[in-house]
Design a protein around this motif. Structure first.
Motif, PDB file in Angstrom:
ATOM      1  N   SER A  37     -22.563 -39.550 -11.490  1.00 32.20           N
ATOM      2  CA  SER A  37     -21.831 -40.391 -10.555  1.00 32.20           C
ATOM      3  C   SER A  37     -21.457 -39.593  -9.303  1.00 32.20           C
ATOM      4  CB  SER A  37     -20.568 -40.925 -11.224  1.00 32.20           C
ATOM      5  OG  SER A  37     -19.584 -39.906 -11.305  1.00 32.20           O
ATOM      6  N   HIS A 158     -21.880 -36.551 -18.684  1.00 32.98           N
ATOM      7  CA  HIS A 158     -22.058 -37.589 -19.709  1.00 32.98           C
ATOM      8  C   HIS A 158     -21.439 -37.199 -21.044  1.00 32.98           C
ATOM      9  CE1 HIS A 158     -24.772 -39.392 -16.818  1.00 32.98           C
ATOM     10  NE2 HIS A 158     -25.555 -38.344 -16.860  1.00 32.98           N
ATOM     11  N   TRP A 161     -20.197 -40.047 -23.036  1.00 32.54           N
ATOM     12  CA  TRP A 161     -21.325 -40.915 -23.387  1.00 32.54           C
ATOM     13  C   TRP A 161     -20.957 -42.403 -23.382  1.00 32.54           C
ATOM     14  CZ3 TRP A 161     -26.003 -39.824 -22.600  1.00 32.54           C
ATOM     15  CH2 TRP A 161     -27.020 -40.621 -23.107  1.00 32.54           C
ATOM     16  N   HIS A 162     -20.841 -42.921 -22.160  1.00 32.22           N
ATOM     17  CA  HIS A 162     -20.621 -44.353 -21.954  1.00 32.22           C
ATOM     18  C   HIS A 162     -19.378 -44.869 -22.685  1.00 32.22           C
ATOM     19  CE1 HIS A 162     -24.602 -44.142 -20.205  1.00 32.22           C
ATOM     20  NE2 HIS A 162     -25.101 -43.733 -21.339  1.00 32.22           N
ATOM     21  N   ASP A 163     -18.336 -44.032 -22.711  1.00 35.45           N
ATOM     22  CA  ASP A 163     -17.046 -44.365 -23.333  1.00 35.45           C
ATOM     23  C   ASP A 163     -17.127 -44.514 -24.847  1.00 35.45           C
ATOM     24  OD1 ASP A 163     -15.652 -44.425 -20.867  1.00 35.45           O
ATOM     25  OD2 ASP A 163     -16.361 -46.462 -20.489  1.00 35.45           O
ATOM     26  N   ASP A 200     -18.946 -40.179 -16.251  1.00 34.05           N
ATOM     27  CA  ASP A 200     -19.140 -40.495 -17.670  1.00 34.05           C
ATOM     28  C   ASP A 200     -18.638 -39.345 -18.536  1.00 34.05           C
ATOM     29  OD1 ASP A 200     -20.000 -41.996 -19.849  1.00 34.05           O
ATOM     30  OD2 ASP A 200     -22.018 -41.160 -19.805  1.00 34.05           O
TER      31      ASP A 200
END
Length: 208
Positions: A37, A158, A161-163, A200
């Motif tokens: 991001s 990351h 990892w995508h929450d 992330d």
């Protein structure tokens, strides 16, 4: 939207990317590459600048977004980047040239990271970025700590990892791998560590 979600969104949108990074990000979207991001990139640039990095290696080139951000913070550094996707590295090379980075300061290595990393020089890098096949993250971090000089920094985007890492109901090999890595790091005397929710998730390690 919760206050924390609003703050996270504000922090992400606060960052204004340079045109060449924005272009590389657009290419990453077109190629289906999960780039870091903008706020994560800004954090990488800050770390690179604070470390006065001259020698950086990244595991996972993508299309050059992370490399461009790190070289923003350390404009005199040499970047070595490993990826098995030739097309992605071609896009990254174009992005680096568009940013005016001399070709002799960019070394792109095409191949499987787990095959390439054992051949890289131990204790030679100021910063090691780990952003490749997430299922191999523990092995990559082990190599990264070997490659980093004493006082060097290992960065792992990351890391949340995508929450899913923070949600105990979430399972799967990748989530379990990140949780295992974070548990091991939390009790390790070999590093100083911090986990930031930026992007992330960004795990930051300094090798003692």
């Amino acid at each position: 939207m919760s206050d924390k979600d609003s703050s996270w969104k504000f922090a992400e949108e606060f960052i204004v990317e340079r045109p060449e990074i924005a272009t590389a990000r657009q290419h990453s979207v077109e190629l289906g590459v999960d780039a870091i991001s903008p706020a994560t990139g800004a954090q990488l640039a800050l770390v690179a600048a604070a470390a006065r990095a001259t020698n950086i290696i990244e595991i996972g080139t993508g299309v050059g977004v992370s490399g461009l951000w790190m070289l923003t913070g350390a404009p005199g550094a040499t970047l070595t980047s490993i990826d098995y996707e030739t097309d992605h590295q071609d896009s990254a090379r174009t992005a680096f040239l568009a940013a005016g980075i001399p070709s002799n300061r960019i070394r792109l290595i095409t191949g499987r990271a787990l095959d390439v990393l054992p051949r890289m020089n131990e204790g030679s890098y100021d910063i090691v970025l780990v952003d490749a096949d997430a299922q191999s993250v523990i092995e990559y971090v082990e190599h990264a700590l070997r490659l980093a000089r004493p006082g060097g920094i290992v960065l792992v985007p990351h890391a949340l990892w995508h929450d899913r890492v923070a949600d105990p109901a979430q399972r799967g090999e990748t989530v379990t791998g990140f949780r295992s890595l974070l548990r091991e790091i939390a009790t390790s005397d070999a590093v100083i560590s911090a986990l930031s929710p930026v992007g992330d998730g960004l795990l930051q390690l300094t090798k003692r």
